[in-house]
Scaffold this active site. Structure first.
Site, mmCIF file in Angstrom:
data_model
loop_
_atom_site.group_PDB
_atom_site.id
_atom_site.type_symbol
_atom_site.label_atom_id
_atom_site.label_comp_id
_atom_site.label_asym_id
_atom_site.label_seq_id
_atom_site.Cartn_x
_atom_site.Cartn_y
_atom_site.Cartn_z
ATOM 1 N N GLU A 1 -13.813 -12.979 -5.176
ATOM 2 C CA GLU A 1 -12.495 -12.599 -5.694
ATOM 3 C C GLU A 1 -11.360 -12.889 -4.722
ATOM 4 O O GLU A 1 -10.178 -12.767 -5.085
ATOM 5 C CB GLU A 1 -12.481 -11.114 -6.067
ATOM 6 C CG GLU A 1 -12.695 -10.153 -4.912
ATOM 7 C CD GLU A 1 -14.156 -9.826 -4.654
ATOM 8 O OE1 GLU A 1 -14.419 -8.773 -4.042
ATOM 9 O OE2 GLU A 1 -15.033 -10.615 -5.070
ATOM 10 N N SER B 1 -7.261 1.787 -2.381
ATOM 11 C CA SER B 1 -6.082 0.979 -2.649
ATOM 12 C C SER B 1 -6.533 -0.379 -3.172
ATOM 13 O O SER B 1 -7.563 -0.914 -2.760
ATOM 14 C CB SER B 1 -5.271 0.791 -1.367
ATOM 15 O OG SER B 1 -4.322 -0.246 -1.512
ATOM 16 N N LYS C 1 -15.399 -9.558 8.700
ATOM 17 C CA LYS C 1 -14.336 -10.368 8.108
ATOM 18 C C LYS C 1 -14.882 -11.703 7.590
ATOM 19 O O LYS C 1 -14.323 -12.295 6.672
ATOM 20 C CB LYS C 1 -13.231 -10.614 9.146
ATOM 21 C CG LYS C 1 -12.352 -9.401 9.419
ATOM 22 C CD LYS C 1 -11.491 -9.064 8.215
ATOM 23 C CE LYS C 1 -10.574 -7.889 8.484
ATOM 24 N NZ LYS C 1 -9.756 -7.538 7.301
ATOM 25 N N GLU D 1 0.829 -1.207 0.000
ATOM 26 C CA GLU D 1 0.000 0.000 0.000
ATOM 27 C C GLU D 1 0.865 1.260 0.000
ATOM 28 O O GLU D 1 0.541 2.250 -0.668
ATOM 29 C CB GLU D 1 -0.921 -0.020 1.223
ATOM 30 C CG GLU D 1 -2.023 1.026 1.198
ATOM 31 C CD GLU D 1 -2.994 0.811 2.345
ATOM 32 O OE1 GLU D 1 -4.168 0.492 2.081
ATOM 33 O OE2 GLU D 1 -2.566 0.933 3.511
ATOM 34 N N CYS E 1 -10.265 -1.606 15.002
ATOM 35 C CA CYS E 1 -10.592 -3.020 15.153
ATOM 36 C C CYS E 1 -10.742 -3.446 16.616
ATOM 37 O O CYS E 1 -11.412 -4.441 16.903
ATOM 38 C CB CYS E 1 -9.519 -3.873 14.490
ATOM 39 S SG CYS E 1 -9.221 -3.453 12.756
ATOM 40 N N GLU F 1 2.151 1.721 -3.437
ATOM 41 C CA GLU F 1 1.054 2.182 -4.290
ATOM 42 C C GLU F 1 0.802 3.673 -4.093
ATOM 43 O O GLU F 1 0.607 4.422 -5.065
ATOM 44 C CB GLU F 1 -0.207 1.377 -3.975
ATOM 45 C CG GLU F 1 -1.402 1.728 -4.851
ATOM 46 C CD GLU F 1 -2.658 0.947 -4.486
ATOM 47 O OE1 GLU F 1 -3.663 1.076 -5.201
ATOM 48 O OE2 GLU F 1 -2.633 0.217 -3.467
ATOM 49 N N CYS G 1 -8.345 -1.989 4.053
ATOM 50 C CA CYS G 1 -8.251 -3.149 4.943
ATOM 51 C C CYS G 1 -9.491 -3.402 5.770
ATOM 52 O O CYS G 1 -9.621 -4.470 6.347
ATOM 53 C CB CYS G 1 -7.031 -3.067 5.850
ATOM 54 S SG CYS G 1 -6.439 -1.486 6.287
ATOM 55 N N GLU H 1 -15.988 -10.853 4.206
ATOM 56 C CA GLU H 1 -14.835 -10.643 3.328
ATOM 57 C C GLU H 1 -14.220 -11.960 2.886
ATOM 58 O O GLU H 1 -13.856 -12.140 1.718
ATOM 59 C CB GLU H 1 -13.784 -9.802 4.064
ATOM 60 C CG GLU H 1 -12.544 -9.522 3.230
ATOM 61 C CD GLU H 1 -11.465 -8.807 4.023
ATOM 62 O OE1 GLU H 1 -10.716 -8.013 3.424
ATOM 63 O OE2 GLU H 1 -11.361 -9.044 5.253
#
Length: 344
Positions: free
Chosen positions: A114, A67, A106, A27, A251, A30, A47, A109
């Site tokens: 993908e 990102s 999560k 990241e 988190c 990037e 994230c 996710e």
């Protein structure tokens, strides 16, 4: 925790903080490319899966500002079934990867289509920290009196920067620690970046990184994201990098954490968790992701370079429109803690 997981039957116990260090390498690189070579700015972190889904539904026209990095959980999962499989000389198909997370999102996710590489799911299952606590109790494990055990190497060895992802502002702080040195080729004079640490809301700062006046923002709590996103849509947001966390304290306040019924309990728990994380970072000998020797070895032996062919294949993803755009909302949010911060 590592000792408890081994007693529950896991053959390898790694730490998602290693994935956080990898995330900073990818990241951070990037962001540098977007700033120096041109690209959609501001760049948003990717994230937090709740934030990503929110953007896909409410602001699909801004997805190119996110990102392309997978989250640390998904990055580590992909590395376990590639680099880790090679080191252990096992077939990826014979690895069942379980992530322990403070976040209920999560689990969503993990199931995104993908989130797989070479035909294998990056992560096979997600349990929340609360579910892990139930499991430990059900198995009769005396958690408080377990010996401390190390995480397995190398995918369990992390820097102090990797350990602060769990608090709001942690991703930003870790990224600045590495980004500053990659951009300037100079040592960061101060590692504790108090100007990105804080509470729920929006915090902004300007950081002098060499010749670049880097403008950053940290958002904690999705209800506060509308203000900045509307400004990006209007072309009126001149920040370079924005961290967004869906939960109010990051988190550590995730929906999968142990239940806290009273406001006093929440305040005390968040304060204790935050203090523990920052203390853990301060005690680390290595506090920058790019100086983690196991990260250096990973790139030397396997990934090659950040944003290279292998890392792009394993560690990056795409996002998709899931809604028609933001619905009507009445959010009046004030920006907290404007600050100028120069590093000389």
């Amino acid at each position: 925790m590592a000792a408890a997981l081994r007693r529950l039957g896991f053959d390898r116990v790694y730490d998602t903080n290693f994935g956080a260090d990898v995330t900073i390498m990818e990241e951070g690189t990037e962001l540098i490319r977007r700033v120096t070579e041109g690209g959609p700015l501001p760049m948003f972190t990717s994230c937090c899966p709740a934030w990503v889904r929110f953007a896909e539904i409410e602001y699909p026209d801004l997805l190119d500002h996110l990102s392309s990095c997978k989250s640390p959980m998904q990055m580590l999962g992909a590395l376990i079934k590639s680099y880790g499989a090679q080191l252990d000389e096992v077939e990826p198909a014979n690895i069942y990867s379980v992530a322990i997370m403070p976040c209920t999102c999560k689990q969503f996710e993990c199931d995104r289509p993908e989130m797989e590489s070479d035909g294998y799911r990056d992560v096979d299952e997600v349990l929340t920290t609360r579910e892990l606590a139930y499991w430990i109790k059900q198995r009769g494990i005396d958690f408080a009196n377990l010996p401390d055990e190390e995480f397995d190497s190398p995918l369990g060895q992390y820097s102090g920067a990797g350990s602060i992802f769990g608090v709001t502002g942690g991703v930003m702080e870790a990224a600045i620690r590495t980004g500053y040195e990659l951009l300037t080729n100079e040592k960061l004079p101060k590692l504790q970046l108090d100007f990105v640490r804080g509470e729920e809301g929006i915090r902004v700062a300007e950081v002098q990184v060499g010749k670049l006046q880097l403008k950053v923002a940290v958002v904690a709590g999705l209800q506060h994201a509308y203000q900045l996103l509307d400004r990006v849509q209007a072309g009126e947001c001149d920040y370079h990098f924005i961290e967004v966390m869906g939960c109010p304290a990051g988190c550590i306040s995730g929906g999968g954490q142990p239940k806290l019924m009273l406001e006093k309990q929440r305040i005390e728990a968040y304060r204790a968790r935050k203090s523990s994380i920052y203390g853990h970072d301060a005690a680390h000998q290595v506090r920058k992701s790019h100086e983690n020797p196991h990260i250096i070895k990973l790139y030397d032996e396997f990934l090659g370079e950040p944003l290279g062919h292998v890392s792009h294949h394993l560690l990056h993803t795409t996002f998709q429109q899931r809604g028609t755009g933001k619905q009507s909302h009445s959010n009046t949010i004030s920006t907290k803690g404007d600050a100028d911060y120069s590093i000389h």
